[in-house]
Motif scaffolding. Structure first.
Motif, short mmCIF file in Angstrom:
data_model
loop_
_atom_site.label_atom_id
_atom_site.label_comp_id
_atom_site.label_asym_id
_atom_site.label_seq_id
_atom_site.Cartn_x
_atom_site.Cartn_y
_atom_site.Cartn_z
N PRO A 87 0.84 -0.84 0.02
CA PRO A 87 -0.17 0.06 -0.56
C PRO A 87 0.89 1.23 -0.08
O PRO A 87 1.53 1.37 0.89
N ARG A 88 0.50 2.64 -0.67
CA ARG A 88 0.97 3.35 -0.93
C ARG A 88 0.75 4.21 0.69
O ARG A 88 1.52 5.24 0.95
N GLN A 89 -0.94 3.66 0.77
CA GLN A 89 -1.10 5.19 2.22
C GLN A 89 -0.92 4.76 3.22
O GLN A 89 -1.04 2.92 3.57
N PRO A 90 -0.49 5.68 4.16
CA PRO A 90 -1.40 4.60 5.65
C PRO A 90 -2.41 3.77 5.65
O PRO A 90 -3.84 4.10 5.17
N LEU A 91 -2.39 2.84 6.36
CA LEU A 91 -4.23 2.16 6.38
C LEU A 91 -4.51 2.84 8.05
O LEU A 91 -3.63 2.81 9.29
N GLY A 92 -5.47 2.67 8.10
CA GLY A 92 -6.13 3.22 9.67
C GLY A 92 -5.79 1.72 9.81
O GLY A 92 -5.98 0.55 9.51
N LEU A 93 -6.76 1.98 11.52
CA LEU A 93 -6.61 0.46 12.48
C LEU A 93 -7.42 -0.77 11.84
O LEU A 93 -7.33 -1.44 11.41
N ILE A 94 -8.63 0.32 11.09
CA ILE A 94 -9.72 -1.18 10.84
C ILE A 94 -9.16 -1.67 9.13
O ILE A 94 -9.28 -3.21 9.19
N PRO A 144 14.60 3.48 5.03
CA PRO A 144 14.94 2.87 6.60
C PRO A 144 14.04 2.78 7.96
O PRO A 144 14.00 1.62 7.96
N ILE A 145 13.30 3.32 8.03
CA ILE A 145 12.27 3.26 8.75
C ILE A 145 11.08 3.88 8.41
O ILE A 145 10.84 4.55 7.89
N VAL A 146 9.71 3.06 9.00
CA VAL A 146 8.28 3.25 8.53
C VAL A 146 8.05 3.74 9.69
O VAL A 146 7.88 2.20 10.71
N SER A 147 6.76 4.56 10.25
CA SER A 147 6.72 4.32 11.88
C SER A 147 4.76 4.41 11.54
O SER A 147 4.77 5.50 10.52
N GLY A 148 4.35 5.05 12.37
CA GLY A 148 2.77 4.73 12.13
C GLY A 148 2.17 4.52 13.66
O GLY A 148 3.13 4.11 14.62
N ASN A 149 1.03 4.84 13.83
CA ASN A 149 -0.09 4.65 15.49
C ASN A 149 -1.19 4.20 15.11
O ASN A 149 -2.04 5.24 15.00
N GLN A 150 -1.83 3.02 15.01
CA GLN A 150 -2.94 2.05 15.03
C GLN A 150 -3.48 1.63 16.48
O GLN A 150 -2.96 0.52 16.59
N ALA A 151 -4.02 2.24 17.22
CA ALA A 151 -4.06 2.36 18.46
C ALA A 151 -3.20 1.54 19.52
O ALA A 151 -2.32 1.78 20.42
N ALA A 152 -1.99 1.99 18.35
CA ALA A 152 -0.30 0.90 19.23
C ALA A 152 1.30 1.43 18.69
O ALA A 152 0.63 1.84 17.35
N ARG A 153 1.61 1.68 19.47
CA ARG A 153 3.22 2.91 17.85
C ARG A 153 3.81 1.27 17.32
O ARG A 153 4.28 0.07 18.07
N TRP A 154 4.33 1.99 16.11
CA TRP A 154 4.94 0.53 15.53
C TRP A 154 6.00 0.90 15.04
O TRP A 154 5.80 2.52 14.18
N HIS A 155 6.70 0.35 14.08
CA HIS A 155 7.77 1.02 13.40
C HIS A 155 8.76 -0.30 12.85
O HIS A 155 8.48 -1.14 13.64
N MET A 156 8.72 0.01 11.69
CA MET A 156 9.43 -0.44 10.52
C MET A 156 10.40 -0.36 10.25
O MET A 156 10.91 0.40 9.89
N ILE A 157 11.35 -1.67 10.40
CA ILE A 157 13.15 -1.06 9.98
C ILE A 157 13.46 -1.99 9.46
O ILE A 157 13.18 -3.68 9.24
N THR A 158 14.51 -1.58 8.30
CA THR A 158 15.34 -1.63 7.23
C THR A 158 16.42 -1.52 7.09
O THR A 158 16.79 -2.23 5.87
N GLU A 159 16.78 -1.20 8.03
CA GLU A 159 18.03 -0.50 8.12
C GLU A 159 18.94 -1.60 8.45
O GLU A 159 18.68 -2.03 9.72
N PRO A 160 19.99 -2.33 7.51
CA PRO A 160 21.22 -3.19 8.92
C PRO A 160 21.48 -3.11 9.87
O PRO A 160 21.62 -3.75 11.16
#
Length: 446
Positions: A12-19, A41-57
Motif C-alpha cells: 500500500p502507498r497510503q497509510p492504513l487506519g486501524l480497521i 530505512p524506517i516507517v512508523s505509525g500509530n494504530q491503537a499502538a505505536r509501531w516501527h518497521m525497520i529495513t536498515e541493517p
C-alpha cells in the motif's frame, strides 16, 4: 523471461487506519507493509499502538543481536504460537530460551544433520515417484512438497513410533495455522494475552490431543539408541546447568520443529520450482548441474557441495519469498533506531519481505536472479534474513538447506516443469509466505 518479474505483493502507498490494518492483516500480512519500506530505512505509525518497521541493517543488528533482550518477540507472535508449541525455543525469552538453546544446539551439529540425510533422500525418491505419475499434465507442487517435507520431519522425530498418528498431527497443525494463527482484532487493540481469542481457543483443543499423544511417545522411549531427533533431545542437556528437558518441554520443542521444519521448507521448494518454471534458462542450467552430479540416482548429502547452483536457486527463492515475511518484536526499554525514538512498549517490526526487496540494498530486487548468490558475491550481514540472524538465528537452518538441496536437485534432474496459464500463485503471508492457490506446474520427463 529475464525482463519479466515473478509474482509479488502490491504494497500500500497510503497509510492504513486501524480497521483497514486489521482487515489487511487477516487477509495477507504483506498488505500491512507500506510501500515506503522499500525505499527508506524506517516507517512508523500509530494504530491503537505505536509501531516501527525497520529495513536498515545496522538497526536490525541492534534489534537481533546487540540488544537482544531488550527486543523480545512481540506478544502477538507469542499469543499465536504458544497454544501450539508452548514455551519452546521459538517462544521462550531470556534465561529460559538460553538454556533450551544450549541443550538443543548439539542436536543440530553438522554430523547429526548429515546422519539424517538418508531420510531426506528417501523422501525425495518417493516424491519423484509420485510426480512421475503426473507426467504429461499439471500437478500442485506445493501439495507434493508439503507431503515430502512432512515425511522427512515426522521420520526424523518419531521414527518407529507406530502408535503415533502422523496424519492426525499433520491435520491438527494445518487446522491450527489456517484457523487460529491469523491476527485477532484483540491483538490489534493490544489487549493482554489472558483475554481469550475465540478462534485459538477452539483450535487449541485439537492441538492438546496431539500433545497428549506426543507425551505418550516421549515417555515410552527408553532404549537410548539415538536413532532420531527425539532420541538426541532426550540425551541432550544444558552444559552449563546440566538441566535436561522435561516431557512437556521435549514435546513442545518437537512440535515446534515439526511446525517450523516442514512447512517452511515445503514453501521454499514450491517457490523454487515455480521460479524454475518461470525462467527456463535457470531450470536448464540447474538440470545440467544435477544430472552431471547425480545421473539416475537420488541426491545425497555428499552431493551438496557439487550442487552450488541448486543452492543458489534456493537462496534466491528464500529472498523473494521468505517464509517468515515479518519478524515482530516489542521494545522493553527506550531506544533510538534510525534516528527515531523508540518508546518502551512500541512494536518494532522487521519486514523481511520488504528488506529482501529494498531498493537501497539490492540491485533489481524484484527480479529472479540466482547469480546474486554465486560464489564470490558477498551478501552484507543483516540484509538477508530468511532464517533470522543473531543469537536466535534458526537452529534448524542447516537441516532445512540440506533437505531443500537434496529434494530440488533430485526433481530437477528427472523432470521439466513449465507454467500453467492462468495459474500464477500470489504470495500471501499469514504465519508463513504461502503461494495462494498452490503451485500448479506442468510436469514432463527431463
Amino acid at each position: 523471461m529475464r525482463n519479466a518479474l515473478p509474482p509479488r505483493a502490491t504494497l500500500p502507498r497510503q497509510p492504513l487506519g486501524l480497521i483497514d490494518s486489521f482487515k489487511a492483516a487477516r487477509r495477507n500480512l504483506l498488505d500491512i507493509i507500506p510501500e515506503a519500506a522499500l525505499h527508506q530505512p524506517i516507517v512508523s505509525g500509530n494504530q491503537a499502538a505505536r509501531w516501527h518497521m525497520i529495513t536498515e541493517p545496522d538497526a536490525i543488528r541492534r534489534v537481533l543481536r546487540d540488544r537482544l533482550d531488550d527486543y523480545p518477540k512481540s506478544d502477538v507472535t507469542k499469543s499465536i504460537l504458544r497454544p501450539a508449541i508452548g514455551n519452546s525455543l521459538f517462544v521462550a525469552e531470556g534465561d529460559d530460551w538460553r538454556w533450551q538453546r544450549r541443550a538443543a544446539a548439539p542436536v543440530f551439529t553438522h554430523r547429526n544433520v548429515a546422519n539424517l540425510s538418508p531420510i531426506m533422500s528417501q523422501a525425495a525418491e518417493r516424491a519423484a515417484g509420485r510426480i512421475a505419475g503426473a507426467e504429461g499434465r499439471a500437478a500442485d507442487m506445493l501439495a507434493e512438497m508439503v507431503t515430502a517435507t512432512f515425511e522427512v520431519i515426522s521420520d526424523v522425530t518419531f521414527s518407529g513410533d507406530e502408535g503415533f498418528d502422523r496424519a492426525a498431527l499433520h491435520h491438527a497443525i494445518d487446522g491450527y495455522i489456517n484457523g487460529a494463527a491469523k491476527v485477532s482484532f484483540f491483538d490489534m487493540l493490544n489487549l493482554p494475552d489472558w483475554v481469550p481469542r475465540p478462534s485459538r481457543v477452539v483450535a487449541s483443543g485439537t492441538m492438546n490431543a496431539m500433545k497428549s499423544m506426543a507425551d505418550g511417545v516421549i515417555e515410552a522411549r527408553s532404549d537410548g539408541h539415538r536413532r532420531d531427533l527425539l532420541d538426541l533431545l532426550l540425551a541432550g542437556e544444558d552444559p552449563d546447568t546440566k538441566r535436561k528437558m522435561t516431557t512437556p518441554e521435549l514435546r513442545d520443542n518437537l512440535l515446534a520443529f515439526i511446525v517450523a521444519g516442514h512447512e517452511t521448507t515445503a514453501l521454499t521448494l514450491a517457490w523454487a520450482l515455480y521460479l524454475c518454471a518461470f525462467d527456463q534458462g535457470v531450470q536448464d542450467r540447474a538440470r545440467a548441474e544435477a544430472q552431471a552430479v547425480l545421473g539416475e540416482r537420488v541426491a545425497a548429502q555428499s552431493d551438496i557441495d557439487a550442487l552450488p547452483y541448486i543452492r543458489q536457486i534456493i537462496d534466491e527463492a528464500l529472498r523473494l519469498y521468505p517464509p517468515a515475511g515479518i519478524l515482530s518484536r516489542s521494545a522493553r526499554e527506550r531506544d533510538e533506531l534510525c534516528g527515531t525514538e523508540i518508546l518502551k512498549g512500541d512494536t518494532v517490526m522487521l519486514p523481511v519481505y520488504a528488506l529482501h526487496r529494498s531498493r537501497q540494498l539490492w540491485d533489481n530486487p524484484d527480479h529472479f536472479d540466482p547469480d546474486r548468490f554465486a560464489p564470490g558475491h558477498k551478501t552484507a550481514r543483516f540484509t538477508y534474513l530468511p532464517f533470522g540472524d543473531g543469537p536466535r538465528i534458526c537452529i534448524g537452518m542447516s537441516f532445512a538447506i540440506q533437505e531443500a538441496v537434496i529434494i530440488l536437485a533430485t526433481l530437477l534432474a528427472r523432470f521439466r516443469f513449465t507454467l500453467v496459464p492462468g495459474k500464477t500463485p500470489q504470495p500471501v503471508l499469514i504465519v508463513t509466505t504461502r503461494p495462494e492457490g498452490g503451485v500448479w506446474l506442468n510436469v514432463d520427463a527431463a
